[in-house]
Design a protein around this motif. Structure first.
Motif, PDB file in Angstrom:
ATOM      1  N   THR A  32      65.147   7.812  52.013  1.00  0.00           N
ATOM      2  CA  THR A  32      64.786   6.786  52.997  1.00  0.00           C
ATOM      3  C   THR A  32      63.487   6.067  52.640  1.00  0.00           C
ATOM      4  O   THR A  32      63.183   5.029  53.213  1.00  0.00           O
ATOM      5  CB  THR A  32      64.618   7.397  54.407  1.00  0.00           C
ATOM      6  OG1 THR A  32      63.442   8.212  54.449  1.00  0.00           O
ATOM      7  CG2 THR A  32      65.829   8.232  54.786  1.00  0.00           C
ATOM      8  N   GLU A  33      62.711   6.626  51.708  1.00  0.00           N
ATOM      9  CA  GLU A  33      61.402   6.057  51.379  1.00  0.00           C
ATOM     10  C   GLU A  33      61.220   5.765  49.885  1.00  0.00           C
ATOM     11  O   GLU A  33      60.105   5.629  49.414  1.00  0.00           O
ATOM     12  CB  GLU A  33      60.289   7.005  51.843  1.00  0.00           C
ATOM     13  CG  GLU A  33      60.220   7.180  53.351  1.00  0.00           C
ATOM     14  CD  GLU A  33      59.047   8.049  53.768  1.00  0.00           C
ATOM     15  OE1 GLU A  33      58.170   7.538  54.473  1.00  0.00           O
ATOM     16  OE2 GLU A  33      59.016   9.238  53.383  1.00  0.00           O
ATOM     17  N   THR A  40      61.696   7.707  47.222  1.00  0.00           N
ATOM     18  CA  THR A  40      60.879   8.763  46.625  1.00  0.00           C
ATOM     19  C   THR A  40      61.541   9.452  45.429  1.00  0.00           C
ATOM     20  O   THR A  40      60.860  10.130  44.657  1.00  0.00           O
ATOM     21  CB  THR A  40      60.541   9.843  47.667  1.00  0.00           C
ATOM     22  OG1 THR A  40      61.760  10.271  48.297  1.00  0.00           O
ATOM     23  CG2 THR A  40      59.599   9.314  48.724  1.00  0.00           C
ATOM     24  N   SER A  49      62.506  10.747  53.824  1.00  0.00           N
ATOM     25  CA  SER A  49      62.141  11.671  54.879  1.00  0.00           C
ATOM     26  C   SER A  49      63.045  11.455  56.096  1.00  0.00           C
ATOM     27  O   SER A  49      63.643  10.397  56.257  1.00  0.00           O
ATOM     28  CB  SER A  49      60.677  11.463  55.269  1.00  0.00           C
ATOM     29  OG  SER A  49      60.513  10.297  56.027  1.00  0.00           O
ATOM     30  N   ALA A  92      61.395   8.537  58.923  1.00  0.00           N
ATOM     31  CA  ALA A  92      60.817   7.249  58.535  1.00  0.00           C
ATOM     32  C   ALA A  92      61.463   6.073  59.264  1.00  0.00           C
ATOM     33  O   ALA A  92      60.776   5.227  59.848  1.00  0.00           O
ATOM     34  CB  ALA A  92      60.932   7.057  57.025  1.00  0.00           C
ATOM     35  N   HIS A  93      62.798   5.997  59.243  1.00  0.00           N
ATOM     36  CA  HIS A  93      63.486   4.877  59.889  1.00  0.00           C
ATOM     37  C   HIS A  93      63.422   4.961  61.406  1.00  0.00           C
ATOM     38  O   HIS A  93      63.238   3.949  62.088  1.00  0.00           O
ATOM     39  CB  HIS A  93      64.943   4.807  59.417  1.00  0.00           C
ATOM     40  CG  HIS A  93      65.100   4.398  57.990  1.00  0.00           C
ATOM     41  ND1 HIS A  93      64.397   3.350  57.438  1.00  0.00           N
ATOM     42  CD2 HIS A  93      65.880   4.897  56.994  1.00  0.00           C
ATOM     43  CE1 HIS A  93      64.746   3.210  56.165  1.00  0.00           C
ATOM     44  NE2 HIS A  93      65.634   4.144  55.870  1.00  0.00           N
ATOM     45  N   GLN A 106      57.286  13.337  58.610  1.00  0.00           N
ATOM     46  CA  GLN A 106      55.964  12.743  58.675  1.00  0.00           C
ATOM     47  C   GLN A 106      55.155  13.402  59.791  1.00  0.00           C
ATOM     48  O   GLN A 106      55.688  14.179  60.599  1.00  0.00           O
ATOM     49  CB  GLN A 106      56.088  11.238  58.923  1.00  0.00           C
ATOM     50  CG  GLN A 106      56.839  10.515  57.819  1.00  0.00           C
ATOM     51  CD  GLN A 106      57.027   9.036  58.128  1.00  0.00           C
ATOM     52  OE1 GLN A 106      56.855   8.584  59.248  1.00  0.00           O
ATOM     53  NE2 GLN A 106      57.386   8.277  57.117  1.00  0.00           N
TER      54      GLN A 106
END
Length: 319
Positions: A143-144, A146, A206, A209-210, A251
């Motif tokens: 999602t990020e 990574t 993660s 995140a969204h 997070q």
């Protein structure tokens, strides 16, 4: 003798068109129908109230409730596989490695090692059980942005493994919003069943995140938590049914009402906390080390482990 699992088409009044509508709304099994409300099925498939109630009652009457004795549960847990983190101290903290059949959540500030561990687990999950692996494939929900194939290659080469074979056994999919993320998690089962992919590790990096970006303000909190709860239940079912390990990173935020001690807290509230079997808190330590604190586990004692990120992946901290 357990009852045979009914398909949607076996339910009274459900034809191909109705079954398709139910599946699109997330009702893929007779169990999902049995635990639904009439209103939910009316909205999902355009059924009348009496037809919806008849459908639910039929599903409930023909449902195997799945009661097991404690002895049967003990035998089931003998099939649990543990994926090594690469650090002996870290492995000892989590009972020998990240276990299958459950969700392990790791939360911490940026740079605390969450994604570094994900890359290490993606390699170790493919190794033999004698070497701390699960002998399976990996699905990475990114999602990020990574995921780095170069890092997988670096870890594999340091271990004397074929990096190309390692990369072939990792399926990476980029999630662009929370709905897409939830849809992907539901499609992992198709990957396992239809493509016969022996998935043993699912990484979501993660998790929040969204959800955090799309649901802003207290007025949207209830909707966010409802969606998040459904997402976590899909991941938990995947872990349980297919005996695979789900690793989610999370997070953090600073709690303003904490005046003494560490104010860092994971986001996602009780929904994430209650659906995660094991919860770990990562923070930076001294001299490039990372510290992992076991926050919650159904059977392991509280404790901490100190480890480092090296070219070969996660290793024990050098004393």
């Amino acid at each position: 003798m357990s009852k045979k699992e009914l398909s949607l088409e076996d339910l009274p009044g459900v034809g191909a068109a109705t079954a398709e509508k139910l599946k699109e709304a997330g009702y893929n099994t007779s169990l999902a129908i049995a635990v639904a409300t009439p209103g939910e099925l009316m909205e999902a498939a355009g059924l009348g109230e009496s037809a919806a109630r008849k459908l639910i009652n039929f599903a409930r009457n023909n449902l195997d409730m799945g009661f097991m004795t404690g002895e049967e549960m003990m035998k089931k847990r003998e099939n649990i596989v543990r994926i090594s983190t690469g650090s002996k101290q870290f492995d000892a903290l989590v009972g020998g490695g990240f276990e299958s059949g459950s969700i392990t959540e790791c939360y911490g500030a940026f740079g605390s090692g969450k994604s570094a561990l994900a890359h290490m687990l993606a390699v170790n999950a493919q190794m033999s059980r004698e070497n701390g692996g699960a002998e399976g494939a990996v699905v990475w929900v990114d999602t990020e942005n990574t995921f780095r194939p170069e890092r997988i290659k670096q870890i594999a080469e340091a271990k004397g493994l074929d990096p190309i074979e390692m990369l072939k056994n990792i399926r990476v999919v980029r999630a662009f919003n929370s709905d897409h993320q939830m849809f992907i998690s539901e499609k992992i089962e198709d990957l396992i069943n239809n493509e016969k992919l022996p998935v043993k590790l699912v990484i979501v990096d993660s998790l929040m995140a969204h959800f955090r970006a799309e649901f802003v303000g207290r007025g949207t909190l209830a909707d966010r938590q409802q969606k998040l709860n459904k997402h976590m239940h899909v991941l938990m079912k995947l872990a349980d049914v297919h005996n695979l390990c789900v690793y989610v990173t999370n997070q953090v935020m600073a709690k303003p009402d904490v005046f003494f001690g560490d104010p860092t807290a994971a986001i996602g509230g009780n929904i994430v906390a209650h659906n995660s079997t094991t919860r770990l808190y990562f923070r930076r330590g001294k001299a490039n080390t990372r510290v992992c604190k076991l926050v919650d586990s159904p059977h392991l004692p509280d404790g901490e482990a100190v480890w480092m990120i090296a070219d070969e992946g996660i290793i024990d901290a050098k004393v």
